[in-house]
Scaffold this motif. Structure first.
Motif, mmCIF file in Angstrom:
data_model
loop_
_atom_site.group_PDB
_atom_site.id
_atom_site.type_symbol
_atom_site.label_atom_id
_atom_site.label_comp_id
_atom_site.label_asym_id
_atom_site.label_seq_id
_atom_site.Cartn_x
_atom_site.Cartn_y
_atom_site.Cartn_z
ATOM 1 N N PHE A 310 9.779 3.450 -5.600
ATOM 2 C CA PHE A 310 9.063 4.703 -5.516
ATOM 3 C C PHE A 310 9.306 5.327 -4.178
ATOM 4 O O PHE A 310 9.478 4.658 -3.176
ATOM 5 C CB PHE A 310 7.563 4.478 -5.662
ATOM 6 N N GLY A 311 9.250 6.578 -4.180
ATOM 7 C CA GLY A 311 9.308 7.277 -2.914
ATOM 8 C C GLY A 311 10.692 7.330 -2.335
ATOM 9 O O GLY A 311 10.977 8.151 -1.482
ATOM 10 N N GLY A 312 11.562 6.483 -2.810
ATOM 11 C CA GLY A 312 12.901 6.526 -2.247
ATOM 12 C C GLY A 312 13.883 7.007 -3.283
ATOM 13 O O GLY A 312 13.532 7.197 -4.447
ATOM 14 N N PRO A 313 15.087 7.187 -2.918
ATOM 15 C CA PRO A 313 16.086 7.606 -3.894
ATOM 16 C C PRO A 313 16.371 6.456 -4.847
ATOM 17 O O PRO A 313 16.090 5.319 -4.507
ATOM 18 C CB PRO A 313 17.304 7.944 -3.040
ATOM 19 N N PRO A 314 16.843 6.719 -5.990
ATOM 20 C CA PRO A 314 17.154 5.648 -6.930
ATOM 21 C C PRO A 314 18.186 4.709 -6.305
ATOM 22 O O PRO A 314 18.985 5.123 -5.492
ATOM 23 C CB PRO A 314 17.733 6.357 -8.150
ATOM 24 N N PRO A 315 18.145 3.461 -6.679
ATOM 25 C CA PRO A 315 18.981 2.466 -6.003
ATOM 26 C C PRO A 315 20.451 2.736 -6.260
ATOM 27 O O PRO A 315 20.793 3.481 -7.174
ATOM 28 C CB PRO A 315 18.553 1.151 -6.637
ATOM 29 N N PRO A 316 21.282 2.142 -5.503
ATOM 30 C CA PRO A 316 22.719 2.384 -5.685
ATOM 31 C C PRO A 316 23.232 1.732 -6.941
ATOM 32 O O PRO A 316 23.981 0.785 -6.907
ATOM 33 C CB PRO A 316 23.338 1.751 -4.432
ATOM 34 N N HIS A 317 22.773 2.213 -8.019
ATOM 35 C CA HIS A 317 23.155 1.644 -9.301
ATOM 36 C C HIS A 317 24.174 2.543 -9.960
ATOM 37 O O HIS A 317 24.124 2.810 -11.137
ATOM 38 C CB HIS A 317 21.897 1.539 -10.171
ATOM 39 N N GLY B 75 -1.107 11.539 -15.821
ATOM 40 C CA GLY B 75 -0.580 12.724 -15.178
ATOM 41 C C GLY B 75 0.731 12.443 -14.484
ATOM 42 O O GLY B 75 0.975 11.331 -14.017
ATOM 43 N N GLU B 76 1.540 13.455 -14.415
ATOM 44 C CA GLU B 76 2.838 13.295 -13.778
ATOM 45 C C GLU B 76 2.666 13.320 -12.273
ATOM 46 O O GLU B 76 1.859 14.066 -11.735
ATOM 47 C CB GLU B 76 3.755 14.431 -14.214
ATOM 48 N N MET B 77 3.446 12.487 -11.619
ATOM 49 C CA MET B 77 3.393 12.464 -10.158
ATOM 50 C C MET B 77 4.611 13.172 -9.612
ATOM 51 O O MET B 77 5.730 12.966 -10.072
ATOM 52 C CB MET B 77 3.373 11.021 -9.656
ATOM 53 N N ASP B 78 4.374 13.948 -8.627
ATOM 54 C CA ASP B 78 5.434 14.719 -8.017
ATOM 55 C C ASP B 78 6.058 13.880 -6.918
ATOM 56 O O ASP B 78 5.434 13.612 -5.889
ATOM 57 C CB ASP B 78 4.843 16.000 -7.436
#
Lengths: 718, 133
Positions: A310-317, B75-78
């Motif tokens: 979460f909060g980060g970019p998707p992993p280098p997949h 709810g969707e999280m931004d």
């Protein structure tokens, strides 16, 4: 689930029968042999007898694992030849015998799986366990059929096997199918027996999402069958999940290269994922066995499972198992034409505006997410279809009242605004599709010449458990129940009248909605409704007079009072007046009964409306009624209970009106005198303030009474 | 509004990060992967977030399947929105400890209340047995 026992090559069916009555400890040993240490070390697995019961999903998982792990060992050492036989009545049993003489591993695997999977085993093989000679024959024929397709390519085998849902062919040779015995001739009820059993549990999204509507709206007659255990095909996703792919990559598959002919299938595996094709999927699962290292070795993440990012970019997949999905990022750019015909045009416009403003945000993220689109398009459509079906209504005016009314009002407003300027045609008319109401009358099944009732019950014909018969009560019970019955009778009458009243009230709205042809019928219905309402208030013997007793009875119930209040405007004038008279006559009693309910005030408005339309003579009659008993009026005026305010106010307004209208009448003078007398008589503290006072009441009184009294009255009235 | 304009559907929420509150009070955050007609939800990379006061802690849970009837709200999280709340993230152990303390405190007050009511001869049935009836 799995029972393994080693068998000799030439075991017969009878022996197997006995062998199947295994003890539990044997299972563990053989389990171990297959999956445990015994198996991995050497390929001493001569033969495997799998007896799997109805749990094909588990079977398939295990089978796949089994294949992945085991058969590669075997492949290295010896070739497995799968000999399949089906044994009815004990579930499905598959024998995997080792035999020398080399055959194509891929083909034999195909046969193994194809015949095992009931979904694909449509080629002549029974979908239900038939008697053994029949089944053996059918399986053999299946095998023969497969044998004929020796092309060395798996795709051809699968094509031969056919689609999972293909209706069973080659039933002609199974004349013995006992399940198809027709039931004895029926005497009633078209729908009988269980709904058609699809070979899939009810919750699964269909692979061919076409027949849903059809099936639900047109229940067909089905023969009664002996309950048969259908095997459900494994509810597979139509693609291999990323996790599975990881498992595959990391499994001991990476050992030896496969015969080159299996090479080109890798692309099919990838295509299977991407295009979600079920046919190719089977080949893909088979090719799980034959996974070559021909493709680019993907550096897949070892912790393939989950990892919260979460909060980060998707992993280098970024690496996938081959070519990137062909339809990756372009899902949203083509404008999707939705079916908006059932919506109001204004609504439609709003929606399109909203959609345009939203634009194409969030596209790129979804294309990068490797776990996206786990839910296939078909599945989404399936869910949507179910949800839409739930919205179909037989009476949109009833089910979707607020929507319909809102847009109706809007239309009216628009018409008013646009009235003079342009002759805009009714472009903004809302047309709601309506589903025809289908009456399903259920009559319990009775077979001709049978004793008693049928025991087979299903969704369509539930079993009748109780025969409810009306019995008359004994005398002593009667007296007790009479009181209750009376009250119940009143309540029942009130309910009936209410439903009639609601229809009458909605008549106007409905009238606007219905097309021209049906308006006549609606009018007729309306007339009958009103007539019924009137008659319900009337005496039993005299058709014309409003029944006192009936009215009072109705008014004794809270709902009844409200009913009368709503009903009064719809009654013809004479009846309305009569009802008001009844109320006036019985006011004290009603007031007493109303202590708890306190709904009498709801009557004020309609009653006053009626009174306004009354003729003067009627009014005087009314007042006389009011004064009927001794001190009745005083009693009513004195009543301190909250709601009595309104009643008192009402009472006072009446003589006022009367006098206003017909000041010259003599009776009115009398009445006014009596009213003033009463008013004076009542101590002012107990007199609850009236709701409204006609403006010239005082001036009126001034004509009749002397100054002193006038002042007193003045005080009282304020 | 994707497939069925004029209605609300969860189809458009698929593959997006969501926060769901369950009937038992748990808060789950995860990527919504699949739905069905009962609003049963499949969450991927789910994290259970426990809030105690101003602190919160995340417990990774993996894949969750939530039965539709247990959802209170969803709810969707931004993900793009900057996180500038006053909430402070702590470790799992700490938040569990905090939660335990909170539960304890609540139980204490509850006990006192029941005692007081008992002394007066009153009794209020416990809400948890009642469910929604």
């Amino acid at each position: 689930m799995f029972r393994y026992s080693s068998l000799d090559d030439d075991c017969t069916l009878e022996e197997e029968d006995d062998g199947l009555i295994e003890e539990e400890d044997e299972i563990d040993q053989f389990n171990d042999d297959t999956f445990g240490a015994g198996a991995i070390g050497g390929s001493s697995m001569k033969s495997v007898q799998c007896c799997f019961l109805q749990e094909n999903s588990h079977f398939f998982e295990l089978l796949r694992n089994f294949l992945e792990v085991e058969l590669f060992e075997l492949e290295v050492n010896k070739y497995l030849i799968l000999n399949l036989r089906r044994q009815p009545y004990l579930g499905d049993i598959i024998y995997v015998d080792e035999r020398s003489g080399g055959s194509d591993l891929a083909e034999s695997l195909a046969r193994f799986i194809l015949d095992a999977d009931p979904a694909i085993a449509g080629v002549g093989a029974a979908e239900r366990p038939a008697p053994s000679p029949g089944s053996a024959g059918s399986v053999l024929s299946a095998l023969r059929g497969l044998d004929q397709s020796r092309e060395g390519s798996l795709m051809s085998i699968i094509k031969e096997a056919g689609l999972p849902k293909r209706p069973p062919q080659g039933r002609a040779d199974e004349g013995h199918d006992l399940s198809e015995r027709a039931p004895p001739p029926r005497s009633s009820s078209p729908v009988i027996g269980s709904p058609p059993v699809r070979a899939v549990p009810i919750g699964t999204p269909p692979k061919h999402p076409m027949s849903l509507n059809h099936q639900i709206h047109h229940p067909t007659a089905v023969h009664v069958r002996a309950p048969i255990q259908h095997r459900y095909p494994a509810p597979f996703p139509e693609r291999l999940s990323p996790n599975t792919l990881l498992n595959i990559a990391n499994s001991p598959l990476c050992r030896g290269p496969f015969p080159p002919r299996v090479g080109p299938v890798l692309s099919q595996l990838q295509r299977a994922q991407l295009l979600n094709s079920q046919h190719i999927f089977m080949s893909a699962s088979l090719q799980v066995a034959g996974f070559p290292r021909g493709g680019p070795g993907p550096p897949l993440l070892a912790g393939g499972g989950f990892r919260p990012f979460f909060g980060g970019p998707p992993p280098p997949h970024g690496h996938r198992m081959g070519p990137p999905p062909p339809h990756g990022p372009h899902n949203h750019t083509p404008p999707i034409r939705h079916n908006t015909t059932h919506l109001h045009p204004q609504h439609r416009r709003l929606l399109t505006q909203r959609m345009q403003s939203r634009g194409g945000t969030g596209l790129d993220r979804r294309s990068r997410d490797p776990y996206s689109n786990l839910m296939s398009q078909k599945e989404k459509e399936w869910v949507t279809k179910i949800q839409m079906m739930q919205l179909q209504s037989t009476d949109p005016y009833l089910d979707d009242y607020y929507y319909q009314n809102y847009y109706e009002k809007m239309e009216k407003r628009q018409e008013r605004e646009r009235d003079s300027s342009s002759k805009k045609e009714h472009a903004t008319k809302l047309i709601t599709p309506q589903v025809a109401k289908v009456e399903h009358t259920y009559r319990p099944v009775q077979f001709a010449g049978s004793l008693g009732k049928l025991t087979v019950s299903s969704v369509n014909n539930p079993r009748k458990m109780i025969d409810a018969v009306v019995t008359t009560r004994s005398d002593d019970e009667k007296r007790e129940k009479q009181v209750w019955n009376k009250r119940r009778q009143i309540l029942y009458t009130v309910e009936k009248m209410y439903s009639l009243l609601l229809e009458v009230q909605d008549f106007e709205k409905r009238f606007v909605q219905t097309p021209e042809e049906e308006r006549e019928a609606l009018l007729e219905q309306h007339k009958t409704n009103t007539e019924q309402l009137c008659s319900s208030l009337q005496e039993k013997e005299w058709e014309d007079r409003v029944s006192d007793e009936q009215c009072v009875m109705i008014m004794s119930v809270r709902k009844g009072k409200r009913l009368i209040a709503r009903l009064l405007p719809f009654l013809p004038a004479s009846q309305g007046a009569a009802v008001v008279m009844v109320i006036a006559r019985n006011l004290p009693a009603l007031a007493k009964k109303d202590k708890q309910d306190q709904v009498l005030c709801c009557l004020v408005e309609p009653v006053s409306a009626v009174i306004q339309s009354l003729s003067s003579s009627a009014l005087t009659d009314l007042l006389q009624e009011l004064q009927g008993g001794d001190g009745q009026l005083a009693g009513v005026l004195q009543n301190k209970v909250n709601h009595q305010q309104t009643v008192a106010g009402w009472l006072i307004s009446q003589p006022g009106r009367t006098c206003v209208r017909s000041p010259a009448k003599e009776e009115s003078t009398e009445l006014v005198f009596s009213v003033t007398r009463e008013l004076l008589g009542v101590p002012s503290s107990s007199l609850s303030p009236p709701l409204f006072t006609p403006p010239n009441l005082l001036s009126l009184f001034s004509r009749y009474v002397d100054r002193q009294r006038l002042e007193l009255l003045q005080d009282k009235l304020q | 509004m994707n497939y069925v304009p004029g209605t609300a559907s969860l189809i458009d929420d698929i593959d997006k990060k969501h926060l769901v509150l369950l009937r038992d009070g748990r808060t789950l955050i995860g990527y919504l992967r699949s739905i069905d007609q009962f609003a049963n939800l499949v969450f991927h990379q789910t994290v259970e977030r426990i809030h105690v006061g101003k602190k919160f802690g995340d417990i990774p849970r993996g894949i969750f399947i939530v039965r539709g009837e247990n959802v209170v709200l969803l709810g969707e999280m931004d993900v793009d929105k900057p996180c500038d709340t006053i909430l402070q993230q702590v470790s799992i152990e700490e938040i569990l400890e905090e939660q335990r303390l909170q539960q304890q405190a609540k139980q204490e007050t509850e006990k006192v209340k029941m005692q007081v009511l008992k002394d007066r001869g009153l009794s209020i049935p416990k809400a948890d047995n009642l469910d929604e009836y």
